[in-house]
Design an enzyme around this catalytic site. Structure first.
Site, PDB file in Angstrom:
ATOM      1  CB  ALA A   1      -1.256   3.474   3.706  1.00  0.00           C
ATOM      2  CG  ASP A   2      -7.438   0.485   4.929  1.00  0.00           C
ATOM      3  OD1 ASP A   2      -7.038  -0.699   4.740  1.00  0.00           O
ATOM      4  OD2 ASP A   2      -8.406   1.086   5.138  1.00  0.00           O
ATOM      5  CB  THR A   3      -7.086   3.611   0.179  1.00  0.00           C
ATOM      6  OG1 THR A   3      -5.835   4.374   0.481  1.00  0.00           O
ATOM      7  CG2 THR A   3      -7.729   4.746  -0.586  1.00  0.00           C
TER       8      THR A   3
END
Length: 204
Positions: A82-84
């Site tokens: 995941a990456d935000t």
């Protein structure tokens, strides 16, 4: 058949959210370099999430190869990457470099609307070693109340902004400045848990 679920992220917030929905998992983080080539925020987070998951899976395969000496495929394993990012006026806001950088970010966000995108990549190896890949970006609009300079300085003094993209945490003291959101709240925290659950357990 039970699967080994790996969270490829060091984020304590993602660990808390995944545990909150009752998922049993391990944490593995790869030290391999991550360089993206995409141009839009949605594609950037998808690319980085997939890269994180790919790197962890590669590390695990290398370890198994070294241990078993026969090149056996990993099986019954799921890696979640995941990456935000926080996006304001088309620009990505990272973590602030210092308190003045945090002030600059927060001053620009106050009284305005911005977007938060989280890329989610799921790499699943079944009992035969066959791979399934899911890669998706979730977006949420965040509306921030107007803030005075004093309010911004007082928030920065809590130390909360310094390790967060966009210099704020929606789940912390900054909550009093969130007017409303359009979309998934947990996406802003760092992991769209409803989407993740569907990707892990409902998509066949």
């Amino acid at each position: 058949m039970s699967r080994r679920i790996i969270l490829g992220s060091a984020s304590p917030r993602r660990r808390e959210l995944l545990a909150q929905i009752g998922v049993e998992f391990e944490v593995r983080v790869s030290g391999k370099e991550e360089v993206y080539h995409s141009e839009t925020p949605e594609e950037i987070v998808k690319e980085l999430a997939l890269m994180k998951a790919e790197n962890v899976l590669s590390d695990m395969q290398e370890e198994q190869d070294a241990r078993e000496k026969n090149g056996a495929l990993l099986k019954d394993t799921v890696v979640l990457g995941a990456d935000t990012v926080v996006v304001f006026d088309g620009s990505i806001l990272g973590k602030p470099s210092d308190e003045e950088d945090a002030f600059r970010m927060l001053f620009s966000l106050q009284g305005r609307t911005h977007e938060v995108y989280t890329g989610v990549a799921v790499l699943e190896l079944d009992s035969e070693g066959n791979r399934r890949t899911v890669n998706h970006a979730v977006g949420t609009k965040v509306y921030v109340c107007g803030m005075t300079e004093r309010e911004i300085r007082e928030y920065i003094a809590t130390g909360e902004p310094m390790d967060k993209a966009g210099a704020y945490g929606i789940q912390g003291a900054f909550a009093k400045f969130i007017d409303r959101i359009d979309g998934d709240y947990y996406n802003v925290v760092g992991l769209p848990v409803s989407y993740v659950y569907q990707a892990l357990f409902r998509e066949e």
